[in-house]
Design an enzyme around this catalytic site. Structure first.
Site, PDB file in Angstrom:
ATOM      1  N   GLU A   1       3.596   4.170  -0.216  1.00 24.05           N
ATOM      2  CA  GLU A   1       4.479   4.684  -1.277  1.00 24.05           C
ATOM      3  C   GLU A   1       5.508   5.628  -0.667  1.00 24.05           C
ATOM      4  O   GLU A   1       5.293   6.154   0.426  1.00 24.05           O
ATOM      5  CB  GLU A   1       3.635   5.426  -2.322  1.00 24.05           C
ATOM      6  N   PRO A   2       6.606   5.876  -1.385  1.00 24.86           N
ATOM      7  CA  PRO A   2       7.610   6.797  -0.848  1.00 24.86           C
ATOM      8  C   PRO A   2       6.997   8.155  -0.485  1.00 24.86           C
ATOM      9  O   PRO A   2       7.393   8.772   0.494  1.00 24.86           O
ATOM     10  CB  PRO A   2       8.617   6.931  -1.999  1.00 24.86           C
TER      11      PRO A   2
ATOM     12  N   SER B   1      -0.144   7.246   4.820  1.00 26.28           N
ATOM     13  CA  SER B   1      -1.418   7.525   5.486  1.00 26.28           C
ATOM     14  C   SER B   1      -2.480   7.955   4.483  1.00 26.28           C
ATOM     15  O   SER B   1      -3.626   7.503   4.547  1.00 26.28           O
ATOM     16  CB  SER B   1      -1.235   8.629   6.532  1.00 26.28           C
TER      17      SER B   1
ATOM     18  N   TRP C   1       8.481   0.150   2.142  1.00 21.39           N
ATOM     19  CA  TRP C   1       8.188  -0.470   3.435  1.00 21.39           C
ATOM     20  C   TRP C   1       7.323  -1.715   3.270  1.00 21.39           C
ATOM     21  O   TRP C   1       6.422  -1.938   4.075  1.00 21.39           O
ATOM     22  CB  TRP C   1       7.491   0.517   4.387  1.00 21.39           C
ATOM     23  N   ILE C   2       7.576  -2.503   2.244  1.00 22.69           N
ATOM     24  CA  ILE C   2       6.735  -3.682   2.024  1.00 22.69           C
ATOM     25  C   ILE C   2       7.392  -4.901   2.679  1.00 22.69           C
ATOM     26  O   ILE C   2       8.461  -5.354   2.250  1.00 22.69           O
ATOM     27  CB  ILE C   2       6.474  -3.915   0.516  1.00 22.69           C
TER      28      ILE C   2
ATOM     29  N   GLU D   1       0.355  -0.521   9.752  1.00 22.38           N
ATOM     30  CA  GLU D   1      -1.074  -0.846   9.523  1.00 22.38           C
ATOM     31  C   GLU D   1      -1.976   0.354   9.810  1.00 22.38           C
ATOM     32  O   GLU D   1      -3.081   0.221  10.313  1.00 22.38           O
ATOM     33  CB  GLU D   1      -1.461  -2.039  10.412  1.00 22.38           C
TER      34      GLU D   1
ATOM     35  N   LEU E   1       0.830  -1.203   0.000  1.00 20.98           N
ATOM     36  CA  LEU E   1       0.000   0.000   0.000  1.00 20.98           C
ATOM     37  C   LEU E   1       0.866   1.256   0.000  1.00 20.98           C
ATOM     38  O   LEU E   1       0.656   2.174  -0.771  1.00 20.98           O
ATOM     39  CB  LEU E   1      -0.888   0.035   1.266  1.00 20.98           C
TER      40      LEU E   1
END
Ligand code: FAD
Length: 382
Positions: free
Chosen positions: A123-124, A128, A152-153, A361, A121
Site C-alpha cells: 500500500e502507499p 513491509s 507497486w502492483i 517480495e 499486497l
C-alpha cells in the site's frame, strides 16, 4: 535433481531466450515497450502453466525446475520473469487454499496464460508492515465492499485476476486474524490509476490500484473462510521468494556471461584483460557466488517440494542471491570499463534490474528478520 524431461524444459527455454529474446531485448527495454510477442510465445511454451497440475493444467514441473526456468527467462530479460512471478504465486495459492469452485473458475485459463494473475499486497503507506494495511473489505449481505489503495502492483493492468490482501475485520486481535485474500476481477469500483515510472523492470507495467466501493461476492474469499489470508499469503511468498531469487540468479548469470566474454575479447597492456589478476579475481568471485546462490535456491525449492516450511530457506536464497546479483552486475560494469556505462551494452540493464530483487517480495531487511526469527524458533541451523 531434475528429471530428464525437466532438463529438456529448461534447455528449451534457454534456447528460446537465446534465439528470440536476446536479439530484441535492448530495443524493447529502451523503448519501454510491452513485449506482446514474447509473452504470447511464453504462453505457447507453457510457461504460465508450469505450476498448475491436472485436471486444470498439464504436468507441472518441480519447484527446482520452475526456479531454473525463471532464471533462464531473467537471463534474457528480468521483465519476462517478472511477468510470470505473481501469476505463479496466485496459482499456488489457489491450489493450496482455494475452494474447488475457485480452482475450476481460474486455474484452467491460468494454465494456458489466457488469464494472467497478480497479487496486491503493498500500500502507499507501506509494504513491509503488512498487518498495518488499511485496504478494507466490509461484509454487506452476501457481498464484500472494498475500499482502499494498493501500489507497486506488477502486471496489474493485464492481469484479469488480482489476489488482494486486505482487512475483512479491522478490529481483530491479533491483527493478522482480520486479514483475507480476495480474488478480485477488474470491474466497477476498481481503477488502475497510474503506471509507475521505474529504474528498471521496463516493458511490463507496475501500477497503483484504487478500490472505491468495489462490490465482490462473498465467495471471492480465498478458501471461502475470512481471516486466513495472512497465513495463506505468507505460504505463497515462499514461492514468490524462490521466484525472485531465481530472477536475481538469471540477472547475475547474464552479467557474468557478458563479463567473461568481454574480458577475453578486450585487451590492455598487450593481453586479454582477464589475465590481469584484478579482473580474473572478479570473475572467480562472481562465478563462485553465483554457484553458491544456485545451490541455495535449489535447496529452498527442494524443501518446498517436500512440503516442509521453507520461509527461512527461501529467505536465505532471496537475500543472498539478490545481494550477489547486485555485486556481480556492478563488477560486470567495472570489467566493461567505460562501455559498462553505455546504454549500447546490456550490463547497464543488469545494474538497473538487480536492485528490484533486493526490495521486492519482502525487502532484504525483512528477510533477515524472518531468518533470525526462524533460527531462534528452530534452535539454530538443522
Ligand atoms: C518494481 C516493483 C514491483 C513490485 N511489485 C509488487 C507487486 O506485484 N505486488 C505487491 O504487493 N508489491 C509489489 N512491490 C512492492 C514491494 O514488495 C515493496 O516495495 C516492498 O515490500 C517494500 O515496501 P515499501 O516500499 O513500502 O517500503 P517500506 O516498508 O516503507 O520500507 C522502507 C525501508 O525500511 C525497511 N524496513 C521496514 N520495516 C522494517 C523492519 N521491521 N526491519 C528492518 N527494516 C525495515 C525496509 O527494509 C526498507 O529498507 C513492487 C515493488 C517494486 C519496486
Amino acid at each position: 535433481m531434475l528429471s530428464t524431461e525437466e532438463r529438456a524444459v529448461v534447455s528449451t527455454v534457454r534456447e528460446w531466450v537465446d534465439r528470440e529474446v536476446k536479439p530484441v531485448v535492448a530495443d524493447l527495454e529502451h523503448a519501454d515497450t510491452y513485449p506482446e510477442k514474447l509473452i504470447e510465445q511464453m504462453k505457447e511454451l507453457g510457461i504460465y502453466g508450469l505450476a498448475i497440475p491436472e485436471p486444470w493444467g498439464e504436468a507441472p514441473v518441480s519447484m527446482p525446475c520452475y526456479a531454473l526456468v525463471t532464471a533462464e527467462l531473467a537471463r534474457g530479460w528480468m521483465s519476462l520473469a517478472g511477468a510470470m512471478g505473481g501469476h505463479t504465486v496466485v496459482a499456488k495459492l489457489l491450489q493450496s487454499f482455494g475452494t474447488r469452485e475457485q480452482q475450476d473458475r481460474y486455474l484452467p485459463r491460468m494454465a494456458t496464460g489466457e488469464l494472467r494473475a497478480t497479487m496486491a499486497l503493498t500500500e502507499p503507506g507501506g509494504g513491509s508492515d503488512l498487518q498495518a494495511m488499511t485496504t478494507h473489505a466490509a461484509r454487506v449481505g452476501d457481498e464484500y465492499v472494498i475500499n482502499g489503495a494498493k501500489t507497486w502492483i506488477s502486471n496489474a493492468r493485464r492481469s484479469g485476476l488480482i489476489a488482494l490482501l486486505c482487512k475483512t475485520d479491522p478490529e481483530a486481535e491479533p491483527k493478522h486474524k482480520g486479514v483475507s485474500v480476495l480474488l478480485v476481477e477488474h470491474g466497477p469500483g476498481l481503477t488502475v490509476s497510474r503506471d509507475l515510472k521505474k529504474l528498471g523492470y521496463k516493458g511490463v507495467e507496475t501500477c497503483e490500484l484504487v478500490f472505491d466501493d468495489m462490490h465482490v461476492p462473498a465467495s471471492a474469499v480465498l478458501g471461502g473462510e475470512p481471516g486466513r489470508g495472512f497465513a495463506q499469503m505468507m505460504k505463497g511468498l515462499e514461492t514468490g521468494r524462490i521466484q525472485v531469487a531465481a530472477r536475481a540468479l538469471g540477472v547475475g548469470q547474464a552479467a557474468f556471461d557478458d563479463a567473461l566474454r568481454y574480458s577475453q575479447e578486450r585487451e590492455s597492456f598487450g593481453k586479454p584483460i582477464w589475465q590481469h589478476q584484478s579482473i580474473g579475481n572478479y570473475l572467480a568471485e562472481m562465478a563462485t557466488k553465483l554457484t553458491a546462490a544456485r545451490q541455495l535456491i535449489l535447496f529452498a525449492a527442494e524443501k518446498f517440494d517436500a512440503g516442509e516450511r521453507c520461509d527461512m530457506e527461501a529467505g536465505m536464497a532471496k537475500l543472498f542471491t539478490s545481494e550477489i546479483a547486485m555485486e556481480v552486475a556492478l563488477n560486470a560494469v567495472r570489467i566493461h570499463g567505460g562501455y559498462g556505462y553505455s546504454t549500447e551494452f546490456d550490463v547497464e540493464r543488469y545494474f538497473r534490474d538487480a536492485p528490484l530483487m533486493i526490495v521486492g517480495e519482502g525487502t532484504n531487511e525483512i528477510q533477515r528478520n524472518v531468518i533470525a526469527a526462524q533460527l531462534v524458533k528452530r534452535g539454530g541451523l538443522a
